[in-house]
Design an enzyme around this catalytic site. Structure first.
Site, PDB file in Angstrom:
ATOM      1  N   CYS A 132      27.774  59.811  27.986  1.00  0.00           N
ATOM      2  CA  CYS A 132      27.343  60.364  26.687  1.00  0.00           C
ATOM      3  C   CYS A 132      28.508  60.464  25.716  1.00  0.00           C
ATOM      4  CB  CYS A 132      26.761  61.763  26.863  1.00  0.00           C
ATOM      5  SG  CYS A 132      25.342  61.821  27.927  1.00  0.00           S
TER       6      CYS A 132
HETATM    7  C1  BEZ Z   1      26.936  60.691  31.756  1.00  0.00           C
HETATM    8  O1  BEZ Z   1      26.629  60.870  30.591  1.00  0.00           O
HETATM    9  O2  BEZ Z   1      28.022  60.255  32.052  1.00  0.00           O
HETATM   10  C2  BEZ Z   1      25.973  60.984  32.855  1.00  0.00           C
HETATM   11  C3  BEZ Z   1      25.047  61.991  32.704  1.00  0.00           C
HETATM   12  C4  BEZ Z   1      24.172  62.251  33.729  1.00  0.00           C
HETATM   13  C5  BEZ Z   1      24.222  61.510  34.894  1.00  0.00           C
HETATM   14  C6  BEZ Z   1      25.140  60.479  35.017  1.00  0.00           C
HETATM   15  C7  BEZ Z   1      26.035  60.215  33.995  1.00  0.00           C
END
Ligand code: BEZ
Length: 212
Positions: A45
Site C-alpha cells: 500500500c
Molecule cells: C501490503 O500492503 O503490503 C499488504 C497488506 C496486506 C497483506 C499483504 C500485504
C-alpha cells in the site's frame, strides 16, 4: 444487491485526511477513482499511494480525482503519510478516507471474507461524472496495482463515450481502435471515420483513433 458496472456509486459521508466529505459532492463534475487498501503501514500500500501521488498530473489531465480508503482512522493515515512521503519521494496530494467502522468497505463490498474477513482486498472503482460505476478492478492484497493500467482504462472509457469505437487488447492512447459492430450505416461510417477503416472481418473493423 451487488455493485455492477452501470450502478450508481453508493454515496457516503466520511472523514478523510483532507477533512470531511460527502462522496458525490466531492466528485462534483469530474471522474473519480476510489481505491482500497487493506491496512495502514503495510508495504505494498505504501508503494501504491506513492505511485498514485506521483501520477496525479496524469489523472488531472483526464479530469479524474483519486481517493483512497483504508480501514484505519484518519490520525493513523496522517502518521502513515509521513512514511509514504519519505520512502516514496512523493507528496500525498489526494485524500485517504478513514474507515475504521468499515462503512465504505462494506458499502463497496471491499471485504472478501474468503480472502480475509477484516481487511479489504485491493478494489478500484472508476466512477464517471454522473456518479455511475464504469469499471471495477479487484486485486488480492499481495499484488500491487498498476496505475498506468488505471489511466489506460480511463482513456478507453472517455474515448468510447465520445466516439463509436471500442479499444482492442493492449490498446493505449493513440493506437488503432475497433468500430462498434452496431454501426453499419455507410454514410455515418464515412462521416465518423474520415480516415477510413480496414474490415478484417465484417465484425472486426480497424480504424485510426478518431480524436487523434
Ligand atoms: C501490503 O500492503 O503490503 C499488504 C497488506 C496486506 C497483506 C499483504 C500485504
Amino acid at each position: 444487491m451487488g455493485l455492477h458496472i452501470g450502478s450508481v456509486a453508493p454515496d457516503f459521508q466520511a472523514n478523510t485526511t483532507q477533512g470531511p466529505i460527502q462522496f458525490h459532492q466531492w466528485i462534483g463534475s469530474t471522474w473519480a477513482v476510489l481505491f482500497s487498501h487493506p491496512k495502514d503501514f503495510t508495504p505494498v500500500c505504501t508503494t501504491e499511494l506513492g505511485r498514485a501521488a506521483n501520477l496525479k498530473a496524469e489523472f488531472d489531465r483526464r479530469n479524474a480525482k483519486m481517493i483512497a480508503v483504508s480501514v484505519d482512522d484518519v490520525d493513523s493515515h496522517k502518521k502513515w503519510i509521513g512514511d509514504i512521503e519519505e520512502t516514496q519521494k512523493a507528496t500525498m496530494n489526494f485524500p485517504i478516507i478513514g474507515d475504521e467502522g468499515r462503512v465504505v468497505a462494506k458499502l463497496y463490498d471491499m471485504i472478501h471474507p474468503e480472502a480475509n474477513d477484516t481487511l479489504t482486498v485491493r478494489s478500484v472503482f472508476l466512477i464517471d461524472p454522473n456518479k455511475k460505476i464504469r469499471a471495477m478492478i479487484t486485486y488480492p492484497a499481495s499484488t500491487g496495482r498498476n496505475f498506468s493500467e488505471i489511466l489506460r482504462v480511463i482513456d478507453s472509457l472517455q474515448l468510447t463515450d465520445s466516439h463509436k469505437v471500442a479499444t482492442p487488447a493492449d490498446w493505449k492512447d493513440g493506437d488503432d481502435c475497433v468500430i462498434v459492430p452496431s454501426l453499419q450505416d455507410p454514410k455515418e461510417l464515412a462521416e465518423r471515420f474520415p480516415k477510413g477503416f480496414k474490415a478484417v472481418r465484417p465484425y472486426l473493423r480497424i480504424t485510426p483513433q478518431p480524436n487523434k
